[in-house]
Design an enzyme around this catalytic site. Sequence first.
Site, PDB file in Angstrom:
ATOM      1  N   CYS A   1      24.623 -47.303  32.930  1.00 44.58           N
ATOM      2  CA  CYS A   1      25.238 -48.611  33.037  1.00 44.58           C
ATOM      3  C   CYS A   1      25.933 -48.680  34.385  1.00 44.58           C
ATOM      4  O   CYS A   1      25.559 -47.975  35.319  1.00 44.58           O
ATOM      5  CB  CYS A   1      26.178 -48.891  31.871  1.00 44.58           C
ATOM      6  N   MET A   2      26.960 -49.485  34.510  1.00 43.66           N
ATOM      7  CA  MET A   2      27.592 -49.678  35.807  1.00 43.66           C
ATOM      8  C   MET A   2      28.364 -48.449  36.276  1.00 43.66           C
ATOM      9  O   MET A   2      28.512 -48.219  37.468  1.00 43.66           O
ATOM     10  CB  MET A   2      28.545 -50.879  35.737  1.00 43.66           C
TER      11      MET A   2
END
Length: 668
Positions: A29-30
């Site tokens: 993810c980020m």
Amino acid sequence: MAEDKYKIIGDGIYAQVGGPENIAKLIHCMTRVRMTIKDDSQVDLEGLKKVPGVLGVAQEDTLQVILGPGVVNKVAQSMVDEVGVDLGEPFPTQATVASTSDYQSGKAAVEAKAKQVHDAHKASQKQTWWRAALKHISSIFIPLIPAFVGAGLISGIAGVLSNLQAAGTIGASWATLILTMKVINGGLFTYLNIYVGINAAREFKATPGLGGIIAGLIYLPGVVAPAALPNIFTGKDLVAGSGGIIGVLFAVWIMSYVERWFHNHIPDSVDIIFSPFFTLLIMGIFTIFLVMPAAGWVSNSLVGAINWVLNVGGAFSGFVLGLVFLPMVMLGLHQILTPIHLEMIKDLGMTPLLPILAMAGAGQVGAAIALWIRCRKNKQLTNMIKGALPVGILGVGEPLIYGVSLTLGRPFITACVGGGVGGAVIGAIGGIGATSIGPSGVALIPLIHGGFGNAMGYVFGLLAAYAGGFVATYFFGVPKDAMLAKDESGVLLETATATVAAPSVDEIMTAAPTAGAKTALVATASGDLQQISAVHDNAFSQKMLGDGFAIEPTMETVVSPVDGTIISVADTMHAITIKADSGLELLIHLGIDTVELKGEPFSMDVKAGKHVVAGQQLGLMDTQKIKAAGKDPVVITVVTNMDAVASFGTFADGNIEEGKHVLDVVNK
């Protein structure tokens, strides 16, 4: 080299989790690398936390290694490149290490672009029961396509030779060869039900042999006149072959549940004897007396209805079918046509539907040629077209669709118009069908039923689709920005308005913070403002990523906390990074573990490179949908480059409106 540090971090992670062979799959993810671990006992959490570059570790349904924005994607990519898979793909049982260049060499730009757009489109599609059904149908028939092509081509050649023999062009000495070729073709189509039954059983997690037997019952083996079995719906004799492929798919699907039930309820000691016995007995009776009559009516009705539409509608029907086929492909609906094609081949000796639908790909070819001419200054686009056009002519349309026309928007629509024009020509001529399924475009010509005349009719349809797609695109389907001069990498070579190039995202990201600058942070959402230590996630609450604040939102709007430039927006839209004009780097994280929702609750109004001001809307988040998925919709704002901060302000918990002042941060 700069890239080496990401490989070093990745290798360090591998060393602490039992190696690549202990990982089922890996995504990111980020801020986090997320790994599905096979054996948790091989994971050294304390050792993992000590790997240089690792900010923290979280262990839930996946093992999450926190690396921070800007680093995580490069480390994750390095890790999967080392194994030889893509992000999210299953890891091999025994991972082998290879260099990144081994996996990137030889890939044409059009293939990479096509895959990117195609994967993005698939990811955006909501999974429904009918999408799952179509995926099953696709998986059942794709392994048979080489057989369809080979046997169909042999059938086409045999048909041409038979016509030549009937016309007296060749002598009787060819009879043995013609008969032999028909026997070879019959090896597929005579027993096609059984092959489909075996593949269907594999797809539905049943025993392949039982699936083949159930499918074989459609032929009514052992029933020889005057003996007969009754059709319980009509009272007449049941006809061998009734129900065909449609009946096989339905019967084997039901059989998978029946067999599974017996495996679960019969003792292991006698399971091998009684589970197949009861499954075959029950499903045999069900298939013969219920599925065959019902599916036979359905398949006959479908074939009859399509023939009626083609015969009555002619050119109009052909235009509509050619026009809508590509949108059907985009929605995944085209897979349902495979059993219909096969039923038509069984009943008519050909499928008149396939040549019409093949015109959709020809429309893409015409559109691509128009783009090539109109956008000749755009080297990136023209190079993609050069790579995709030859295979498009041969009937492989995905590179043109996903690499060229769909990415530009309007050319996809005008290409569909071209497919409609070609379909209208085929429909107007009438009687043009294919002896097998598989290829389209020029590659379908040898499979056209009925000899030279029908083959030429198909060629006229192709030429009409080429012309229709070309004209519609040339005059109406070329976006203005596609005609701008660009180099091979897509960099703009000339602009009409800009005199000084704006700094790139990379330049902004690498710029040093302004010494002594003061930045006012405003609320990113309306709701309950709280300390970041209250967030129910260790990475944030323990300030592994930096300091900041959190808001439990009462409204769906998310705004920028600072004046700055958008550095990145996650593909799943749950996270945004911003570089403030003062040099502060901020992460806005929408919810906890919302990466798993694949972007469904979010919509974004900004993209990388856009400059925003404090309080400007960045996007929307559907808090109710997030809560319904069992996730926390808290909006977290974090300053990630705390090493550049001299002082970090404080604030009191309480209700706040978006855009209102929260705290001040002063740079060193």
